[in-house]
Design a protein around this motif. Structure first.
Motif, PDB file in Angstrom:
ATOM      1  N   HIS A 167      15.121  -3.354 -13.362  1.00 28.13           N
ATOM      2  CA  HIS A 167      14.274  -4.421 -12.833  1.00 28.13           C
ATOM      3  C   HIS A 167      14.580  -5.796 -13.415  1.00 28.13           C
ATOM      4  CE1 HIS A 167      11.931  -1.496 -10.642  1.00 28.13           C
ATOM      5  NE2 HIS A 167      11.933  -0.749 -11.741  1.00 28.13           N
ATOM      6  N   LEU A 168      15.657  -5.906 -14.160  1.00 30.86           N
ATOM      7  CA  LEU A 168      16.021  -7.163 -14.811  1.00 30.86           C
ATOM      8  C   LEU A 168      16.168  -8.301 -13.808  1.00 30.86           C
ATOM      9  CD1 LEU A 168      16.661  -8.199 -17.670  1.00 30.86           C
ATOM     10  CD2 LEU A 168      19.056  -7.737 -17.203  1.00 30.86           C
ATOM     11  N   GLY A 169      16.883  -8.075 -12.718  1.00 32.41           N
ATOM     12  CA  GLY A 169      17.077  -9.112 -11.712  1.00 32.41           C
ATOM     13  C   GLY A 169      15.770  -9.578 -11.104  1.00 32.41           C
ATOM     14  N   HIS A 170      14.898  -8.631 -10.777  1.00 34.64           N
ATOM     15  CA  HIS A 170      13.593  -8.971 -10.200  1.00 34.64           C
ATOM     16  C   HIS A 170      12.767  -9.808 -11.173  1.00 34.64           C
ATOM     17  CE1 HIS A 170       9.728  -8.525  -8.171  1.00 34.64           C
ATOM     18  NE2 HIS A 170       9.235  -8.204  -9.367  1.00 34.64           N
ATOM     19  N   ILE A 171      12.722  -9.388 -12.435  1.00 37.91           N
ATOM     20  CA  ILE A 171      11.937 -10.095 -13.441  1.00 37.91           C
ATOM     21  C   ILE A 171      12.505 -11.488 -13.687  1.00 37.91           C
ATOM     22  CG2 ILE A 171      11.232 -10.084 -15.876  1.00 37.91           C
ATOM     23  CD1 ILE A 171      11.136  -6.960 -15.587  1.00 37.91           C
ATOM     24  N   GLU A 172      13.825 -11.581 -13.750  1.00 35.10           N
ATOM     25  CA  GLU A 172      14.461 -12.886 -13.953  1.00 35.10           C
ATOM     26  C   GLU A 172      14.136 -13.828 -12.796  1.00 35.10           C
ATOM     27  OE1 GLU A 172      18.755 -14.468 -15.473  1.00 35.10           O
ATOM     28  OE2 GLU A 172      18.760 -12.894 -13.938  1.00 35.10           O
ATOM     29  N   ALA A 173      14.208 -13.343 -11.565  1.00 36.13           N
ATOM     30  CA  ALA A 173      13.892 -14.176 -10.396  1.00 36.13           C
ATOM     31  C   ALA A 173      12.423 -14.580 -10.399  1.00 36.13           C
ATOM     32  CB  ALA A 173      14.231 -13.421  -9.110  1.00 36.13           C
ATOM     33  N   SER A 174      11.551 -13.661 -10.772  1.00 32.93           N
ATOM     34  CA  SER A 174      10.130 -13.966 -10.824  1.00 32.93           C
ATOM     35  C   SER A 174       9.834 -15.028 -11.875  1.00 32.93           C
ATOM     36  CB  SER A 174       9.338 -12.684 -11.138  1.00 32.93           C
ATOM     37  OG  SER A 174       7.967 -12.945 -11.150  1.00 32.93           O
ATOM     38  N   ARG A 175      10.450 -14.911 -13.027  1.00 33.61           N
ATOM     39  CA  ARG A 175      10.276 -15.924 -14.077  1.00 33.61           C
ATOM     40  C   ARG A 175      10.773 -17.284 -13.615  1.00 33.61           C
ATOM     41  NH1 ARG A 175      12.011 -13.428 -19.931  1.00 33.61           N
ATOM     42  NH2 ARG A 175      10.199 -12.066 -20.209  1.00 33.61           N
ATOM     43  N   HIS A 176      11.909 -17.281 -12.925  1.00 33.72           N
ATOM     44  CA  HIS A 176      12.476 -18.541 -12.426  1.00 33.72           C
ATOM     45  C   HIS A 176      11.505 -19.212 -11.443  1.00 33.72           C
ATOM     46  CE1 HIS A 176      15.549 -21.428 -11.408  1.00 33.72           C
ATOM     47  NE2 HIS A 176      15.343 -21.163 -10.123  1.00 33.72           N
ATOM     48  N   ARG A 177      10.941 -18.420 -10.518  1.00 37.83           N
ATOM     49  CA  ARG A 177       9.975 -18.965  -9.555  1.00 37.83           C
ATOM     50  C   ARG A 177       8.726 -19.468 -10.284  1.00 37.83           C
ATOM     51  NH1 ARG A 177      11.392 -14.351  -6.871  1.00 37.83           N
ATOM     52  NH2 ARG A 177       9.443 -13.308  -7.457  1.00 37.83           N
TER      53      ARG A 177
ATOM     54  N   ASP B 169      14.107   5.281 -24.179  1.00 34.07           N
ATOM     55  CA  ASP B 169      15.249   5.272 -23.259  1.00 34.07           C
ATOM     56  C   ASP B 169      14.776   4.994 -21.833  1.00 34.07           C
ATOM     57  OD1 ASP B 169      17.051   5.771 -25.280  1.00 34.07           O
ATOM     58  OD2 ASP B 169      17.280   7.904 -24.821  1.00 34.07           O
ATOM     59  N   GLY B 170      13.641   5.576 -21.448  1.00 33.53           N
ATOM     60  CA  GLY B 170      13.071   5.317 -20.127  1.00 33.53           C
ATOM     61  C   GLY B 170      12.690   3.862 -19.961  1.00 33.53           C
ATOM     62  N   LEU B 171      12.129   3.269 -21.002  1.00 30.78           N
ATOM     63  CA  LEU B 171      11.766   1.845 -20.963  1.00 30.78           C
ATOM     64  C   LEU B 171      13.019   0.984 -20.847  1.00 30.78           C
ATOM     65  CD1 LEU B 171       9.566  -0.320 -21.152  1.00 30.78           C
ATOM     66  CD2 LEU B 171       9.734  -0.141 -23.645  1.00 30.78           C
ATOM     67  N   CYS B 172      14.071   1.338 -21.566  1.00 29.15           N
ATOM     68  CA  CYS B 172      15.340   0.605 -21.468  1.00 29.15           C
ATOM     69  C   CYS B 172      15.922   0.723 -20.058  1.00 29.15           C
ATOM     70  CB  CYS B 172      16.341   1.116 -22.501  1.00 29.15           C
ATOM     71  SG  CYS B 172      15.925   0.706 -24.201  1.00 29.15           S
ATOM     72  N   ASP B 173      15.882   1.925 -19.489  1.00 35.01           N
ATOM     73  CA  ASP B 173      16.369   2.124 -18.116  1.00 35.01           C
ATOM     74  C   ASP B 173      15.560   1.282 -17.135  1.00 35.01           C
ATOM     75  OD1 ASP B 173      18.231   3.917 -19.078  1.00 35.01           O
ATOM     76  OD2 ASP B 173      17.093   5.702 -18.470  1.00 35.01           O
ATOM     77  N   TRP B 174      14.249   1.293 -17.277  1.00 33.53           N
ATOM     78  CA  TRP B 174      13.373   0.490 -16.421  1.00 33.53           C
ATOM     79  C   TRP B 174      13.740  -0.991 -16.517  1.00 33.53           C
ATOM     80  CZ3 TRP B 174      10.125  -3.509 -17.634  1.00 33.53           C
ATOM     81  CH2 TRP B 174       9.266  -3.945 -16.621  1.00 33.53           C
ATOM     82  N   THR B 175      13.962  -1.468 -17.745  1.00 31.82           N
ATOM     83  CA  THR B 175      14.325  -2.876 -17.957  1.00 31.82           C
ATOM     84  C   THR B 175      15.610  -3.213 -17.223  1.00 31.82           C
ATOM     85  OG1 THR B 175      13.250  -2.842 -20.122  1.00 31.82           O
ATOM     86  CG2 THR B 175      14.803  -4.636 -19.707  1.00 31.82           C
ATOM     87  N   HIS B 176      16.622  -2.372 -17.351  1.00 31.63           N
ATOM     88  CA  HIS B 176      17.900  -2.619 -16.669  1.00 31.63           C
ATOM     89  C   HIS B 176      17.747  -2.601 -15.150  1.00 31.63           C
ATOM     90  CE1 HIS B 176      19.834  -1.271 -20.596  1.00 31.63           C
ATOM     91  NE2 HIS B 176      20.118  -2.544 -20.459  1.00 31.63           N
TER      92      HIS B 176
END
Length: 126
Positions: free
Chosen positions: A113-123, A104-111
């Motif tokens: 930081h999702l925007g940050h990770i998505e932007a980083s992948r895009h860059r 559950d903690g990992l799922c919360d972390w994913t939610h």
């Protein structure tokens, strides 16, 4: 599959050691299907078909293999009801529920930081 036995050595609990029991357990439970099965079960008891419906994209074979592995590791309890046709249900054990708190903690972390990770992948991919 060869399973290490916990012999009381500190090395047996070291996930960094290739030959440790802890690494074997870590490897078993730290895969996407096992994590999703544990998350799907939560506080519920589900039958095989119910689990398959909850986890989009999992094959019959992968669900079967992961349920067996989770049962072997004492994280999931499989109950067979003596009816015709047999009814089989799965539920988390105490250690499985404890692991779910971490998931559950990992799922919360994913939610979070999702925007940050998505932007980083895009860059990175751009």
């Amino acid at each position: 599959m060869v399973t290490k036995r916990l012999g009381g050595s500190a090395d047996d609990g070291d996930v960094r050691r290739a030959d440790s029991l802890a690494r074997e357990i870590f490897s078993d439970v730290a895969n996407k299907w096992a994590l999703l099965i544990i998350e799907a079960l939560g506080e519920r008891t589900l039958r095989f078909g119910g689990l398959r419906d909850e986890i989009e994209g999992i094959s019959h074979k992968m669900l079967t293999q992961n349920l067996r592995m989770l049962e072997r590791n004492g994280l999931v309890e499989r109950t067979v009801h003596p009816v015709v046709p047999p009814r089989v249900e799965y539920t988390l054990t105490g250690p499985g529920r404890a692991l779910r708190v971490t998931i559950d903690g990992l799922c919360d972390w994913t939610h979070r930081h999702l925007g940050h990770i998505e932007a980083s992948r895009h860059r990175f991919d751009g």
